[in-house]
Design a protein around this motif. Structure first.
Motif, mmCIF file in Angstrom:
data_model
loop_
_atom_site.group_PDB
_atom_site.id
_atom_site.type_symbol
_atom_site.label_atom_id
_atom_site.label_comp_id
_atom_site.label_asym_id
_atom_site.label_seq_id
_atom_site.Cartn_x
_atom_site.Cartn_y
_atom_site.Cartn_z
ATOM 1 N N GLU A 1 8.058 24.242 50.819
ATOM 2 C CA GLU A 1 7.681 25.172 49.741
ATOM 3 C C GLU A 1 8.813 25.321 48.733
ATOM 4 O OE1 GLU A 1 6.560 29.222 50.799
ATOM 5 O OE2 GLU A 1 5.214 28.375 52.329
ATOM 6 N N ALA A 2 10.023 25.484 49.242
ATOM 7 C CA ALA A 2 11.174 25.696 48.363
ATOM 8 C C ALA A 2 11.407 24.479 47.481
ATOM 9 C CB ALA A 2 12.427 26.009 49.199
ATOM 10 N N ILE A 3 11.294 23.300 48.061
ATOM 11 C CA ILE A 3 11.557 22.083 47.266
ATOM 12 C C ILE A 3 10.466 21.897 46.216
ATOM 13 C CG2 ILE A 3 11.833 19.571 47.368
ATOM 14 C CD1 ILE A 3 12.971 19.988 50.248
ATOM 15 N N MET A 4 9.212 22.192 46.570
ATOM 16 C CA MET A 4 8.129 22.104 45.578
ATOM 17 C C MET A 4 8.362 23.123 44.452
ATOM 18 S SD MET A 4 6.079 19.663 46.469
ATOM 19 C CE MET A 4 4.514 19.919 45.600
ATOM 20 N N ALA A 5 8.826 24.317 44.822
ATOM 21 C CA ALA A 5 9.077 25.338 43.796
ATOM 22 C C ALA A 5 10.247 24.937 42.903
ATOM 23 C CB ALA A 5 9.358 26.692 44.470
ATOM 24 N N ALA A 6 11.278 24.364 43.506
ATOM 25 C CA ALA A 6 12.425 23.918 42.705
ATOM 26 C C ALA A 6 11.991 22.825 41.738
ATOM 27 C CB ALA A 6 13.538 23.405 43.625
ATOM 28 N N ALA A 7 11.117 21.920 42.208
ATOM 29 C CA ALA A 7 10.632 20.845 41.337
ATOM 30 C C ALA A 7 9.901 21.438 40.138
ATOM 31 C CB ALA A 7 9.712 19.908 42.126
ATOM 32 N N ALA A 8 9.034 22.433 40.408
ATOM 33 C CA ALA A 8 8.272 23.053 39.316
ATOM 34 C C ALA A 8 9.209 23.745 38.336
ATOM 35 C CB ALA A 8 7.257 24.050 39.890
ATOM 36 N N GLU A 9 10.207 24.429 38.866
ATOM 37 C CA GLU A 9 11.136 25.146 37.983
ATOM 38 C C GLU A 9 11.957 24.163 37.142
ATOM 39 O OE1 GLU A 9 13.828 27.919 39.903
ATOM 40 O OE2 GLU A 9 15.101 27.813 38.093
ATOM 41 N N MET A 10 12.383 23.077 37.770
ATOM 42 C CA MET A 10 13.184 22.099 37.021
ATOM 43 C C MET A 10 12.350 21.408 35.947
ATOM 44 S SD MET A 10 15.287 20.756 40.363
ATOM 45 C CE MET A 10 16.177 19.381 39.687
ATOM 46 N N ARG A 11 11.051 21.175 36.252
ATOM 47 C CA ARG A 11 10.179 20.581 35.217
ATOM 48 C C ARG A 11 9.996 21.555 34.055
ATOM 49 N NH1 ARG A 11 7.084 19.137 39.638
ATOM 50 N NH2 ARG A 11 5.493 20.692 39.151
ATOM 51 N N ALA A 12 9.823 22.847 34.377
ATOM 52 C CA ALA A 12 9.610 23.853 33.327
ATOM 53 C C ALA A 12 10.836 23.991 32.435
ATOM 54 C CB ALA A 12 9.254 25.196 33.973
ATOM 55 N N ALA A 13 12.014 23.768 33.033
ATOM 56 C CA ALA A 13 13.257 23.938 32.269
ATOM 57 C C ALA A 13 13.565 22.729 31.386
ATOM 58 C CB ALA A 13 14.419 24.171 33.243
ATOM 59 N N GLN A 14 12.812 21.631 31.595
ATOM 60 C CA GLN A 14 13.088 20.398 30.815
ATOM 61 C C GLN A 14 12.772 20.595 29.343
ATOM 62 O OE1 GLN A 14 13.942 16.844 31.904
ATOM 63 N NE2 GLN A 14 15.088 18.250 33.199
#
Lengths: 306, 158
Positions: free
Chosen positions: B145-158
């Motif tokens: 869950e944490a890694i999926m959430a980090a992926a989403a956050e990093m994509r949003a920050a792009q």
């Protein structure tokens, strides 16, 4: 603890000189993933290691339609797993690479190291055998080529003579209408050693008959092996369910497995039949249309339960 | 006998004297005093010693220290800035992706290396990417869950 010195050649000639000068006391290391473990257990106690990681050019991967695939011995298992041409043209090798350990080890371990370690259970080895890999070996007397089938001499033993280095594996171009798959069967999906591994590569003729068949098996004999009699049963035949089942049965008979912590000999032989049948069926099914998407190939390659 | 070795660790050039038979893990922990990477099995099986070499996760217990002079090495100590955790570290905290914590530096380094090359993974991709990291506490659900959430956050920050 046995200490060793660290030697770092920057050319193949320098590596050959270090091997010649060091004699029995030096050991060549590639990715060092097998070496450090076996050194810590005391199994290997060299005076010095010759680390091949900084010899330029030995990790190259290239493909052309005339010569096929060239894998520098220092190409990492991860580079092979990620390579688009390998996924397309040599899917059994891509499957073997993706079934191999975990990503941290794949990033270090090399194809040449996996071959030279000569474990009967090496996950890249059945696919290399199935694609008819040839070994380029360089030594004090120059260069020679050897079929990979003759390279493996026993568990941990190869045809390399003192002072020789495996520098490249070359896989001929697969004919059109060729499919392939490797399946690793182990109790755990990642970071486990294969209990049984099976690779099949099939090329179909225009009339749908099997033009070329190779079946290669891991962890069921002292060396990774080709199942020649089973291949012969299918070549020239239509790949019907009955013919595939019969070839798989012959493949199981041709093995010489041991019982160990991972499997009993009888279980290994039975599973060779199951896995050979599955890899042959998949190879035939994908021969015309091209390999399965990589995500599916990855799922097929790792079978924790049968 | 110890030999001079220069390593690039977390953006700094470090000059050390290191035994020729040391692993990168021993070098990081004993010579560079970076104890974030953990020695679990020392056989490459558990992933607790994972660091990045040129952005790629590796088990540092299986790397000869003296062979690593060419690489940019990133350890868990190199992820957080003074002011903030990295997105992956923050997601592990926010999603409770840890219990005893011993395996977490390795898991976070595997996840960090993975997301750099796979910014939009499926859950299956994530589980495959952390297949080389053993955790005996969490059961992995919250880690994933944490890694999926980090992926989403990093994509949003792009």
């Amino acid at each position: 603890m046995a200490r060793f010195n660290y030697l770092e050649p920057h050319s193949l000639d320098e590596a050959l000189r270090m091997l010649a000068d060091g004699g029995d006391g030096v050991r060549l290391v590639a990715g060092s993933t097998d070496f450090l473990i076996r050194w810590r257990t005391g199994f290997w106690r060299p005076d010095a290691v010759v680390c091949m990681q900084h010899v330029p050019g030995l990790d190259a991967i290239s493909f052309n339609d005339a010569d096929g695939l060239s894998l520098g011995a220092m190409a990492t298992v991860q580079a092979i797993e990620q390579h688009d041409v390998i996924r397309q043209r040599y899917p059994a090798l891509a499957a073997g690479a993706t079934a191999f350990a975990g990503v941290q080890v794949r990033n270090l371990a090399t194809i040449g190291g996996n071959a030279c370690n000569a474990s009967p259970a090496g996950d890249t080895l059945p696919a290399l055998l199935a694609y008819d890999a040839q070994c380029r070996i360089v030594g004090p007397a120059g260069e020679r080529w050897l079929p990979l089938t003759e390279f493996f001499q026993g568990p941990g033993r190869t045809a390399l003579q003192p002072g020789e280095i495996l520098t490249e594996l070359r896989l001929p171009p697969p004919p059109p209408r060729t499919g392939g798959l490797y399946i690793k069967h182990s109790p755990r999906g990642a970071m486990d050693i294969s209990a049984i591994g099976a690779a099949a590569v099939v090329s179909l003729a225009d009339d749908g008959a099997c033009r070329r068949v190779s079946i290669a098996l891991g962890a069921v004999a002292p060396v990774p092996m080709r199942a020649n009699a089973a291949e012969g049963r299918l070549i020239g035949q239509q790949p019907t369910a009955a013919n595939i089942a019969e070839a798989a049965r012959i493949a199981a008979q041709s093995t010489n497995p041991i019982s160990d912590v991972r499997s009993g000999a009888g279980y290994r032989r039975d599973m060779v039949q199951v896995l050979t049948q599955r890899t042959l069926q998949h190879a035939v099914a994908t021969a015309a249309g091209g390999p399965a998407p990589f995500g599916e190939l990855r799922r097929l390659a790792l079978q924790t339960a049968i | 006998m110890k030999q001079p070795l220069q390593l690039q660790i977390n953006g700094e050039s470090r000059q050390m004297l290191v035994e020729p038979f040391y692993s990168l893990l021993d070098c990081l922990r004993d010579e560079a005093q970076l104890t974030g990477a953990k020695k679990g099995c020392d056989e490459g099986d558990c992933g607790a010693c994972t660091v990045l070499m040129d952005g790629q996760p590796v088990t540092s217990c299986l790397v000869l220290a003296h062979s690593a002079h060419h690489a940019d090495i990133t350890t868990i100590e190199g992820l957080a800035s003074v002011a903030a955790l990295s997105p992956v570290q923050r997601a592990f905290v926010e999603h409770g992706g840890l219990q005893c914590g011993f395996c977490i530096p390795g898991l976070i380094m595997s996840a960090t290396g993975f997301l750099q090359s796979n910014p939009n993974p499926t859950e299956e991709d994530v589980r495959f990417a952390i297949g080389g990291n053993l955790c005996r506490c969490t059961g992995y659900a919250r880690v994933v869950e944490a890694i999926m959430a980090a992926a989403a956050e990093m994509r949003a920050a792009q």
